[in-house]
Design an enzyme around this catalytic site. Structure first.
Site, PDB file in Angstrom:
ATOM      1  N   LYS A   6     -15.886  -4.507  -9.027  1.00  0.00           N
ATOM      2  CA  LYS A   6     -14.743  -5.430  -8.993  1.00  0.00           C
ATOM      3  C   LYS A   6     -15.009  -6.637  -9.880  1.00  0.00           C
ATOM      4  O   LYS A   6     -14.094  -7.161 -10.529  1.00  0.00           O
ATOM      5  CB  LYS A   6     -14.460  -5.870  -7.556  1.00  0.00           C
ATOM      6  CG  LYS A   6     -13.280  -6.837  -7.404  1.00  0.00           C
ATOM      7  CD  LYS A   6     -11.959  -6.222  -7.853  1.00  0.00           C
ATOM      8  CE  LYS A   6     -10.786  -7.208  -7.736  1.00  0.00           C
ATOM      9  NZ  LYS A   6     -10.353  -7.436  -6.358  1.00  0.00           N
ATOM     10  N   THR A  15     -12.558  -8.846  -1.566  1.00  0.00           N
ATOM     11  CA  THR A  15     -13.432  -9.105  -2.703  1.00  0.00           C
ATOM     12  C   THR A  15     -14.456 -10.155  -2.269  1.00  0.00           C
ATOM     13  O   THR A  15     -14.108 -11.299  -1.994  1.00  0.00           O
ATOM     14  CB  THR A  15     -12.638  -9.613  -3.915  1.00  0.00           C
ATOM     15  OG1 THR A  15     -11.724  -8.591  -4.332  1.00  0.00           O
ATOM     16  CG2 THR A  15     -13.573  -9.949  -5.078  1.00  0.00           C
ATOM     17  N   LYS A  63     -11.952 -17.948  -7.298  1.00  0.00           N
ATOM     18  CA  LYS A  63     -12.919 -17.548  -6.270  1.00  0.00           C
ATOM     19  C   LYS A  63     -13.695 -16.328  -6.742  1.00  0.00           C
ATOM     20  O   LYS A  63     -14.930 -16.271  -6.648  1.00  0.00           O
ATOM     21  CB  LYS A  63     -12.188 -17.259  -4.956  1.00  0.00           C
ATOM     22  CG  LYS A  63     -13.107 -16.920  -3.778  1.00  0.00           C
ATOM     23  CD  LYS A  63     -13.365 -15.430  -3.625  1.00  0.00           C
ATOM     24  CE  LYS A  63     -12.142 -14.689  -3.099  1.00  0.00           C
ATOM     25  NZ  LYS A  63     -12.442 -13.246  -2.818  1.00  0.00           N
TER      26      LYS A  63
END
Length: 302
Positions: A185, A110, A253
């Site tokens: 995502k 990611t 994050k």
């Protein structure tokens, strides 16, 4: 190592593949590839972990990403962040230094959509392919081979790589040009943030009323309130168990990437920003490595 859960694998697939990064997700994903019959070469920053994987799954170990990629038709990668992806691809010992013409680099990290576009463009200039393909489903999904994969890049390269990704996935979807997978995502993480906070509030509220919350979960999970988070984390949240893989540090994050993208596209994210601040509180209370369902701990004080 986590035991790879058996699933039915495709047959007669002669491609040679490599896998860079054997963390909580990459290790079982690479294991599924080996179990399917692929010739798999792995690279990991910690060589001992790569050797352990190779001993269990009968694969090969490379000392650099470039070495791992040299003979591979498809190179998979699952590392930590933008900088780690650059190291695996364009670094001095990265895969791009040795990939053969037409080979495909599939990144399951990611990252930002910007770095995906960056390394995609460099790949095109070198006559190779890059697909951004972040996953959802957590460590359990990787172990059971039922991940959801969101893909961006050139559709022709995607079509070649998809049958291989199917080995560790239940849904592999092409979404468009480079960066599309990473943007999807981000949508996924925004949804999860709101769902987990809502579930946390509901469970904490129900406990304060004195209800038998396991029975409550059993009934409401069959109605409109049902969600993956409720089915898979509701009971463990009631039991104060938060060791199920996807850590608060990782979620923050990912949400940082979301906020950076929102600054570019002008999206308003008031609820997501609020939930991110709640995750910061969980971190401050020592919950950095707890899974994301630990949001409920804020509501159980007193």
């Amino acid at each position: 190592m986590p035991a790879i859960q058996a699933k039915e694998y495709p047959k007669n697939l002669p491609l040679s593949v490599s896998f860079l990064g054997l963390g909580a997700m990459g290790l079982p994903m690479a294991g599924h590839l080996a179990a399917a019959g692929y010739s798999v070469t792995v690279y990991n920053r910690n060589p001992a972990k790569a050797e352990q994987w190779a001993n269990e799954f009968k694969g090969k170990v490379a000392t650099t990403p470039a070495e791992a990629a040299k003979e591979a038709d498809i190179i998979f990668c699952c590392v930590g962040n933008d900088d780690a992806l650059r190291e695996m691809t364009t670094g001095s010992q990265g895969a791009y230094q040795s990939m053969k013409a037409g080979a495909i680099f599939v990144d399951h990290t990611t990252t930002s959509a910007e770095v995906a576009k960056e390394v995609y463009q460099i790949a095109r200039e070198k006559g190779i392919h890059f697909i951004d393909a972040p996953v959802s489903g957590g460590q359990a999904g990787a172990i059971n081979g039922v991940l959801t994969v969101m893909c961006g890049g050139d559709e022709e390269a995607f079509n070649k790589a998809k049958p291989v990704m199917d080995v560790f996935s239940r849904s592999v979807i092409y979404l468009g040009k480079s960066g599309s997978g990473q943007l999807a995502k981000m949508v996924n993480q925004i949804c999860i943030a709101g769902l987990v906070q809502g579930l946390s509030e509901a469970l904490a509220f129900g406990e304060r009323t004195g209800l038998d919350m396991e029975k409550v979960l059993a009934v409401i999970s069959k109605g409109a309130a049902q969600s993956w988070q409720m089915e898979n984390r509701g009971k463990t949240m009631l039991e104060n168990k938060f060791d199920f893989g996807f850590a608060v540090d990782w979620m923050r994050k990912d949400l940082g990437l979301v906020f950076d993208e929102a600054a570019r596209n002008g999206a308003e994210l008031p609820v997501t920003r609020l939930v991110d601040s709640f995750y910061a509180e969980v971190q401050a209370n020592g919950g950095n490595r707890w899974d994301t369902s630990s949001l409920i701990t804020r509501l159980k004080k007193g």
